[in-house]
Design a protein around this motif. Structure first.
Motif, PDB file in Angstrom:
ATOM      1  N   CYS A  27       0.809  -1.313  -0.136  1.00 49.11           N
ATOM      2  CA  CYS A  27       0.048  -0.012  -0.024  1.00 49.11           C
ATOM      3  C   CYS A  27       0.771   1.336   0.102  1.00 49.11           C
ATOM      4  CB  CYS A  27      -1.005   0.003   1.300  1.00 49.11           C
ATOM      5  SG  CYS A  27      -1.977   1.390   1.261  1.00 49.11           S
ATOM      6  N   CYS A  76      -0.929   4.478  -0.161  1.00 50.00           N
ATOM      7  CA  CYS A  76      -1.964   5.608   0.105  1.00 50.00           C
ATOM      8  C   CYS A  76      -2.017   5.652   1.699  1.00 50.00           C
ATOM      9  CB  CYS A  76      -3.107   5.311  -0.389  1.00 50.00           C
ATOM     10  SG  CYS A  76      -4.273   3.867   0.040  1.00 50.00           S
ATOM     11  N   GLN A  97      -3.925   3.829   3.658  1.00 49.99           N
ATOM     12  CA  GLN A  97      -5.455   3.841   4.094  1.00 49.99           C
ATOM     13  C   GLN A  97      -5.731   2.255   4.150  1.00 49.99           C
ATOM     14  OE1 GLN A  97      -6.756   6.782   5.231  1.00 49.99           O
ATOM     15  NE2 GLN A  97      -4.775   7.498   4.880  1.00 49.99           N
ATOM     16  N   CYS A 157      -1.936  -3.707  -0.182  1.00 49.59           N
ATOM     17  CA  CYS A 157      -2.722  -2.964  -0.792  1.00 49.59           C
ATOM     18  C   CYS A 157      -4.109  -3.800  -0.815  1.00 49.59           C
ATOM     19  CB  CYS A 157      -2.405  -2.605  -2.251  1.00 49.59           C
ATOM     20  SG  CYS A 157      -3.651  -1.786  -2.958  1.00 49.59           S
ATOM     21  N   VAL A 168      -3.576  13.007   3.495  1.00 49.74           N
ATOM     22  CA  VAL A 168      -3.646  11.741   3.589  1.00 49.74           C
ATOM     23  C   VAL A 168      -3.849  11.477   5.401  1.00 49.74           C
ATOM     24  CG1 VAL A 168      -2.491   9.552   3.658  1.00 49.74           C
ATOM     25  CG2 VAL A 168      -2.315  10.863   1.847  1.00 49.74           C
ATOM     26  N   ILE A 203     -11.098   8.790  -0.877  1.00 50.11           N
ATOM     27  CA  ILE A 203      -9.558   8.643  -1.037  1.00 50.11           C
ATOM     28  C   ILE A 203      -9.217   9.644  -2.114  1.00 50.11           C
ATOM     29  CG2 ILE A 203      -7.536   7.186  -0.796  1.00 50.11           C
ATOM     30  CD1 ILE A 203      -9.054   7.066   1.410  1.00 50.11           C
ATOM     31  N   GLN A 204      -9.747   9.055  -3.259  1.00 53.27           N
ATOM     32  CA  GLN A 204      -9.318   9.984  -4.606  1.00 53.27           C
ATOM     33  C   GLN A 204      -9.250  11.597  -4.620  1.00 53.27           C
ATOM     34  OE1 GLN A 204      -7.827   8.690  -7.293  1.00 53.27           O
ATOM     35  NE2 GLN A 204      -7.589   6.547  -6.742  1.00 53.27           N
ATOM     36  N   HIS A 222      -7.385   2.757  -2.172  1.00 49.61           N
ATOM     37  CA  HIS A 222      -6.991   4.095  -2.759  1.00 49.61           C
ATOM     38  C   HIS A 222      -8.079   4.396  -3.931  1.00 49.61           C
ATOM     39  CE1 HIS A 222      -5.004   0.684  -4.952  1.00 49.61           C
ATOM     40  NE2 HIS A 222      -5.193   1.483  -6.482  1.00 49.61           N
TER      41      HIS A 222
END
Length: 114
Positions: A86, A88, A90, A97, A112, A106-107, A101
């Motif tokens: 991952c 991002c 998150q 991952c 962050v 999130i986009q 994302h």
């Protein structure tokens, strides 16, 4: 007079360089976080987001001027193969991952959440 002038210049340089050290640009995230990991080897996944070798930790969090509280996540893998890590930060399945994302919120996020 000379000593006072000299000390004021030194103090200004220390303060300005300390302020400069805390201003950091957002790290560039690599396009492909697919890494070939070896079984049994310990890896450190960057959690602070400041590592220049994302998604793995490079020790940037140790810089005392950054005041980073997050520490890397240590992990090992059972099989030697390629893994998606991952970027991002998150994911619910750290350090791997899970597609978080791709979510709209999130986009659209400007920052962050760690």
């Amino acid at each position: 007079m000379f000593v006072r002038s000299y000390l004021s210049k030194v103090a200004k340089n220390v303060v300005s360089s300390a302020n400069y050290a805390t201003k950091i640009s957002k790290p560039e995230i690599p396009k492909n976080p697919l890494l070939n990991l070896e079984a049994g080897k310990t890896y450190h996944w960057c959690l602070c987001g400041r590592s220049k070798s994302q998604p793995l930790c490079d020790g940037t969090h140790k810089d005392i001027y950054l005041k980073v509280t997050q520490r890397p996540v240590r992990f090992t893998v059972e099989k030697s193969k390629e893994y998606w890590l991952c970027n991002c930060k998150q994911t619910k399945n750290r350090p791997f991952c899970d597609g978080t994302h791709k979510q709209k919120e999130i986009q659209e996020a400007g920052t962050v959440r760690l």
